[in-house]
Design an enzyme around this catalytic site. Structure first.
Site, mmCIF file in Angstrom:
data_model
loop_
_atom_site.group_PDB
_atom_site.id
_atom_site.type_symbol
_atom_site.label_atom_id
_atom_site.label_comp_id
_atom_site.label_asym_id
_atom_site.label_seq_id
_atom_site.Cartn_x
_atom_site.Cartn_y
_atom_site.Cartn_z
ATOM 1 N N GLY A 271 -5.030 -9.638 -6.868
ATOM 2 C CA GLY A 271 -3.674 -9.649 -7.408
ATOM 3 C C GLY A 271 -3.577 -9.446 -8.904
ATOM 4 N N GLU A 313 -11.211 -11.102 -5.393
ATOM 5 C CA GLU A 313 -11.023 -9.883 -4.601
ATOM 6 C C GLU A 313 -10.072 -8.898 -5.284
ATOM 7 O OE1 GLU A 313 -11.499 -11.867 -0.148
ATOM 8 O OE2 GLU A 313 -9.508 -11.608 -1.004
ATOM 9 N N PRO A 314 -10.437 -8.372 -6.436
ATOM 10 C CA PRO A 314 -9.534 -7.415 -7.084
ATOM 11 C C PRO A 314 -9.562 -6.055 -6.382
ATOM 12 C CG PRO A 314 -11.558 -7.599 -8.343
ATOM 13 C CD PRO A 314 -11.666 -8.581 -7.197
ATOM 14 N N GLY A 315 -8.405 -5.462 -6.208
ATOM 15 C CA GLY A 315 -8.332 -4.107 -5.649
ATOM 16 C C GLY A 315 -7.639 -3.202 -6.645
ATOM 17 N N ARG A 316 -6.332 -3.442 -6.805
ATOM 18 C CA ARG A 316 -5.500 -2.644 -7.699
ATOM 19 C C ARG A 316 -6.089 -2.537 -9.116
ATOM 20 N NH1 ARG A 316 0.014 -3.012 -6.998
ATOM 21 N NH2 ARG A 316 -0.522 -4.810 -5.730
ATOM 22 N N ARG A 357 5.305 3.064 -2.342
ATOM 23 C CA ARG A 357 5.612 1.836 -3.084
ATOM 24 C C ARG A 357 6.995 1.826 -3.743
ATOM 25 N NH1 ARG A 357 3.028 0.224 -6.997
ATOM 26 N NH2 ARG A 357 3.061 -1.993 -6.556
ATOM 27 N N CYS A 388 13.094 13.914 4.101
ATOM 28 C CA CYS A 388 14.504 13.853 4.516
ATOM 29 C C CYS A 388 15.011 12.426 4.393
ATOM 30 C CB CYS A 388 14.635 14.325 5.954
ATOM 31 S SG CYS A 388 13.951 15.952 6.164
ATOM 32 N N GLU A 389 15.092 11.945 3.180
ATOM 33 C CA GLU A 389 15.412 10.540 2.946
ATOM 34 C C GLU A 389 15.845 10.436 1.490
ATOM 35 O OE1 GLU A 389 15.765 6.790 3.939
ATOM 36 O OE2 GLU A 389 14.494 7.882 5.343
ATOM 37 N N TYR A 418 -3.149 1.655 -3.321
ATOM 38 C CA TYR A 418 -2.023 1.600 -2.384
ATOM 39 C C TYR A 418 -1.209 2.898 -2.365
ATOM 40 C CZ TYR A 418 -3.527 -3.192 -2.699
ATOM 41 O OH TYR A 418 -4.306 -4.323 -2.704
HETATM 42 C C1 LIG Z 1 -6.489 -11.465 0.688
HETATM 43 C C2 LIG Z 1 -6.308 -10.393 -0.316
HETATM 44 N N1 LIG Z 1 -7.293 -10.175 -1.209
HETATM 45 C C3 LIG Z 1 -7.191 -9.205 -2.138
HETATM 46 C C4 LIG Z 1 -6.073 -8.393 -2.220
HETATM 47 C C5 LIG Z 1 -6.029 -7.322 -3.265
HETATM 48 O O1 LIG Z 1 -4.957 -7.462 -4.124
HETATM 49 P P1 LIG Z 1 -4.867 -6.546 -5.416
HETATM 50 O O2 LIG Z 1 -5.120 -5.154 -4.978
HETATM 51 O O3 LIG Z 1 -3.468 -6.747 -5.900
HETATM 52 O O4 LIG Z 1 -5.908 -7.037 -6.370
HETATM 53 C C6 LIG Z 1 -5.017 -8.593 -1.324
HETATM 54 C C7 LIG Z 1 -3.824 -7.751 -1.385
HETATM 55 O O5 LIG Z 1 -2.874 -7.826 -0.681
HETATM 56 C C8 LIG Z 1 -5.153 -9.614 -0.336
HETATM 57 O O6 LIG Z 1 -4.181 -9.829 0.553
#
Ligand SMILES: Cc1ncc(COP(=O)(O)O)c(C=O)c1O
Length: 460
Positions: A271, A313-316, A357, A388-389, A418
């Site tokens: 997050g 758990e960073p993704g974004r 998004r 078409c939106e 995402y």
């Molecule tokens: C359990 C969990 N971990 C990690 C993430 C990754 O979040 P972010 O990409 O915002 O860092 C999410 C995103 O929904 C999640 O639900």
């Protein structure tokens, strides 16, 4: 060569003196000629740098307080075989949230022990596959799932490593966090005790989180690794992480007092917020790591419990800023507004199918014409797709050169996370390729879908 334009662009983006933008040394015209548009373009060096920055910042801060940390790259943000390998080469593990993500991580050669499996409704097949490949952790999300994981482990004759996902009442996102007792959402198990459900009807019963932990502890087919908490997305204020981490450590101490089991691990989720617009400031990994490490150190001392090993758990924050979407402009249409202004609708060759998004939750993005310089006065523009939106908006409001026209290359930064992972085939558009650029060379990681791909699925 001109300077890097700063956030929200990846570090390998430069606007040359002739006004043409390049990504990691490759000009956008060459890029478009090689892979077409729309395309998701990933700056590999930038991805790796962000992965390293998160790992180093958290390792440094948590080692300073006498414990350690594992960084799981959240594959839901974007997972391809190459991306999973980059993450691993930078010392990260991989978090998956479905059998499909698990399959990609495995194909990338990530050892099962370095993979986590999430999901609020994992199928029996997903659970069985996770146990077959020996995933390092299954994050349990409901009481009924405990039975299902235990049954799957029994059937395989293994002990399943389990974390319990809890909700701490902390919701965060954007600039603020809120704290409530009970959470009205589908993920996790609340740490708040329901009143009147105990043996004595006036006494609070065990919280769903405690009930789950006690249940896992007593099952021989399950090994309770620890407690997991994920509080939200696009978080720019570290306070929420600190509050949630404290609550999790208190729960861990309560469990130890009741069972003698002091779990080894705590995950504080993902997050971490990024800059989507010029002028926005991303969460600094060093600051957040230091703040959270300091907070958990203090609470562990107060509770008299040694610190667990942590994970995040960073993704974004890893892949978002490393990616941009390259489009070609088609129609341009000035529309007179009631307030006397004119809004120029700039249609591109993709839209809500490659970036849902903005339509899904009003996400804001930036855009620039990247194929040339312009001295035309900027105009108020809205970048829209070809679907078409009428809600098919890519960038709600942005100033673009007044001479923006068909054939212009237009880039939207910070779409690495995402974008492709939430893409659809709405209007039967084919999903764009994912292209990595490094040292002036483009490499297709996921090819563009074709109409033949779409037709192949249709059984007539
Ligand atoms: C359990 C969990 N971990 C990690 C993430 C990754 O979040 P972010 O990409 O915002 O860092 C999410 C995103 O929904 C999640 O639900």
């Amino acid at each position: 060569m001109s300077m890097h334009p700063g956030e929200p662009w990846s570090r390998g983006v430069r606007r040359r003196d002739d006004g043409v933008v390049e990504v990691a040394g490759l000009g956008v015209h060459e890029l478009a000629a090689q892979v077409g548009t729309p395309a998701y373009v990933l700056d590999e060096t930038d991805f790796r740098a962000r992965a390293r920055a998160y790992r180093t910042a958290f390792e440094t801060a948590f080692r300073a307080v006498g414990t350690d940390v594992d960084v799981y790259y959240a594959g839901k943000a974007l997972l391809t075989v190459a991306v999973a390998r980059w993450a691993r080469e930078e010392g990260l593990r991989v978090d998956t949230a479905s059998g499909g993500e698990l399959a990609v991580a495995l194909r990338a050669g990530i050892p099962g022990t370095e993979i986590g499996l999430h999901g609020n409704n994992k199928s029996d097949a997903e659970l069985d596959r996770a146990l077959e490949v020996g995933v390092g952790r299954i994050i349990v999300d409901s009481l009924v799932e405990i039975d299902r994981v235990a049954a799957a482990a029994r059937a395989r004759g293994v002990v399943a490593p389990v974390m319990v996902r809890v909700t701490t009442g902390v919701h965060a996102g954007g600039h603020e966090y809120i704290s409530t007792a009970h959470e009205d959402q589908k993920f996790g198990l609340s740490i708040a005790a329901p009143r009147g459900s105990g043996v004595d009807s006036d006494a609070p019963g065990d919280s769903p989180a405690m009930t789950a932990l006690l249940d896992v502890v007593r099952r021989p087919e399950l090994h309770l690794l620890g407690i997991h908490s994920h509080i939200g997305s696009q978080i720019l204020d570290p306070t929420g992480f600190e509050v949630a981490a404290r609550a999790v450590l208190e729960l861990r101490a309560d469990l130890a007092a009741r069972t003698g089991v002091l779990v080894d691990e705590v995950d504080i989720g993902g997050g971490y917020g990024i800059a989507y617009l010029p002028g926005e400031v991303a969460l600094d990994p060093e600051r957040i790591a230091k703040d959270v490490a300091g907070a958990v150190d203090a609470v562990a001392a107060r509770l008299g419990t040694p610190l667990p090993r942590f994970s995040i758990e960073p993704g974004r924050a890893i892949v978002g800023p490393a990616g941009l979407t390259l489009y070609t402009v088609g129609t341009v249409k000035p529309v007179a507004l009631d307030d006397g202004r004119v809004r120029t609708y700039v249609s591109v060759d993709g839209g809500m199918s490659d970036n849902i998004r903005p339509a899904l939750y009003g996400a804001q993005y930036h855009a620039e014409v990247v194929g040339r310089a312009s001295v035309a006065a900027p105009v108020l523009a809205r970048v829209v797709g070809k679907h078409c939106e009428s809600g098919d908006i890519v960038v709600h409001e942005v100033m673009l050169p007044g001479d923006v026209r068909a054939g212009d290359l237009l880039a939207v930064p910070a779409t690495g996370a995402y974008g492709r992972s939430m893409a659809s085939n709405y209007n039967l558009l084919t999903r764009p390729p994912v292209v990595a650029v490094s040292d002036g060379t483009a490499r297709v990681l996921v090819r563009r879908e074709t109409v033949d791909d779409l037709l192949a699925l249709d059984q007539g």
